[in-house]
Scaffold this motif. Sequence first.
Motif, PDB file in Angstrom:
ATOM      1  N   ALA A   1       6.039  -2.508   3.864  1.00 17.76           N
ATOM      2  CA  ALA A   1       5.998  -1.080   4.169  1.00 17.76           C
ATOM      3  C   ALA A   1       6.105  -0.886   5.672  1.00 17.76           C
ATOM      4  N   THR A   2       6.188   0.372   6.096  1.00 17.31           N
ATOM      5  CA  THR A   2       6.157   0.658   7.529  1.00 17.31           C
ATOM      6  C   THR A   2       4.709   0.679   7.998  1.00 17.31           C
ATOM      7  N   LYS A   3       4.506   0.471   9.277  1.00 15.67           N
ATOM      8  CA  LYS A   3       3.145   0.492   9.817  1.00 15.67           C
ATOM      9  C   LYS A   3       2.496   1.866   9.689  1.00 15.67           C
TER      10      LYS A   3
ATOM     11  N   SER B 149       8.733   3.806   3.104  1.00 16.28           N
ATOM     12  CA  SER B 149       8.219   2.466   2.791  1.00 16.28           C
ATOM     13  C   SER B 149       8.699   1.981   1.426  1.00 16.28           C
ATOM     14  N   ASP B 150       9.675   2.722   0.841  1.00 17.09           N
ATOM     15  CA  ASP B 150      10.211   2.364  -0.490  1.00 17.09           C
ATOM     16  C   ASP B 150       9.119   2.384  -1.546  1.00 17.09           C
ATOM     17  N   GLY B 151       8.168   3.304  -1.379  1.00 16.05           N
ATOM     18  CA  GLY B 151       7.072   3.423  -2.331  1.00 16.05           C
ATOM     19  C   GLY B 151       7.192   4.669  -3.192  1.00 16.05           C
ATOM     20  N   ARG B 152       6.142   4.901  -3.988  1.00 18.00           N
ATOM     21  CA  ARG B 152       6.109   6.070  -4.884  1.00 18.00           C
ATOM     22  C   ARG B 152       4.770   6.769  -4.736  1.00 18.00           C
ATOM     23  N   LEU B 153       4.807   8.094  -4.852  1.00 16.89           N
ATOM     24  CA  LEU B 153       3.613   8.920  -4.707  1.00 16.89           C
ATOM     25  C   LEU B 153       3.413   9.713  -5.991  1.00 16.89           C
ATOM     26  N   SER B 154       2.168   9.758  -6.477  1.00 18.47           N
ATOM     27  CA  SER B 154       1.878  10.536  -7.692  1.00 18.47           C
ATOM     28  C   SER B 154       0.498  11.165  -7.585  1.00 18.47           C
ATOM     29  N   PHE B 155       0.284  12.201  -8.406  1.00 23.04           N
ATOM     30  CA  PHE B 155      -0.960  12.959  -8.384  1.00 23.04           C
ATOM     31  C   PHE B 155      -1.505  13.079  -9.798  1.00 23.04           C
TER      32      PHE B 155
END
Length: 441
Positions: A334-336, A417-423
Motif C-alpha cells: 500500500a502507500t504510506k 493502495s489498490d484496496g477496497r472500502l466498505s461500510f
Amino acid sequence: MATLAAFAVFSALPAVALTLAIGYSLVSTRRLDDLRPLVLVALLAFMATHQMLEVAAFARGALIVNYGGELAETGANLLASFATYSLLDFVRAEHRLNDRLRAQRRELRRTNRAIEASGHAVCITDADGRIDYVNPAFEAMTGYAADEARGERLDILLPDGASETFPVPGEDRNDELVLRRKDGERYYVQQTSAPITDARGNDEGFVSIQTDITDRKRLADDLRETLRQLQVFDRILRHNFHNDMNVIKGYAETIQSSSDGDVADYASVVVDRSETLLHTVDKEHEITKRLANPKSTEPLAVRPLVESAVSAVEEAGHDAEITVTQPPDVHVVATKDVRRAVEELVTNAVRHTDREPPTVSVDVTTDGDEAVLSVADDGPGIPEMERKILTAEREIDPLYHGSGIGLWLVSLIVRQSDGRLSFHENDPRGSVVTVRLPLAD
C-alpha cells in the motif's frame, strides 16, 4: 516327402501370406474410410485363388511340381504380400498428413476470422518492409483501402518531415507512435511488432498490431490540465480562505473573551465553526495533493502503522476508549498514506459521536490474500447516501452535500493502495468501516 515340403513352401505358405494381406487390406479400408485398398484386395484375391487351386490339386494327387516356375511364383506372391503392408503404410501416412492439413486449415481459417474481426489494426509486410496484408480495422483506422496499402511501405503513415520510426524485421518492439491518416489527420497508436521467420530463422517480414490510443492520450492530457488547474485553484482558495477565516476566528475569540451571556456563546459557536472549516479546507488540500501526485505502493508492516495512527488520535486529547486487536506480523502492499487513512477513520469515530466516552475498536485480520482492517464505533452511524456514494453504489446528485470530506480522503488513499472500502452497521449501534488491502508476498 519332397513333394510335401514343396507343397508347404510353394503353395501353403504363399496362400497364408496372401490371406493375411487381404485381411489387413480389408481392415485398413474400413478404418481409413478409403476404397483404394480394395484394388490390392482384388489382386491379392486373384493370386490367393490360384494358390488354393494348387492346394486342391495337391490334395487330389494331381499336382506336378515345376520347381523353377513355383519358386518364381512363390517369390512374387510373398513380395506382393509384403508390398501390400508397405503400400497401406503409405496410405495411412497420407491420411495422417491430410488430417494435419485439415486441422491446420481450420486453425488458419479461425485465425483469419479473428484477425479480420479484430478491432486492432493488423499489418503484415514482406522482408523489404512492403505491405502484404492489412485487416479491415487497419483500413478503418488509416483511411487506406487494402488495395491502396498493398505494396506500399508503412512510411505512408508517417507525418510529413518525420524520421523513420517503424521497426525493421528482426526486432520485437512496442512503440507509441504519432501517425497520419490518409486525410492528413494525426493520431496516436500503441504498436507491437514482431518478426516473421522461416524454418531456418531467416526473416520473411514482420507483423505489426496497432491500437488507436488517440482518445486515451487526449483524455490523459485533459486530466493533467484539469489537475494543474485544480492545484492552482487549491493554492489560491486555501491561501485566501485561511487568511480571511483566521481574521474571523480572531475577532470571534476577542468577542468571546470580552463578552458574556449570549454574545459570548455566539462568539464561541463562530470560533468552533471556523476551526471546523479550516480543518475541512486542510483536508481538501490533502485530497488535491494526492490526486495530483499519487504515491506508489510498497510493502508496509501493519502493526506499527496502526499503533502510530491510534497514538496520534490519543495525543490529540480526545477522550475515548480505543482498543486495538491485531496479529504481530502482517504486511501489506500500500502507500504510506494508509497510516493517515487509519488516523482519519479513528478520528471520525471519536469526533462524530453522541456517546460519552465513545468506544472505538480497531481490528486487523487476514482473509486469503488480503489484510482486513476494521474500525468500529458506537456512534450514530454514517448516512446511507454517503456510504453508497463513497462505494460508487450511487451517483452524486445535486441534492448531495455530504457531512465532511474525511471519508473521501480515506476512500482516495484506499483506492491508490489498490484496496477496497466498505461500510456496515455495528451491533447494536454505530458503524463498521472496513479496509481491505493486498498482502505482501
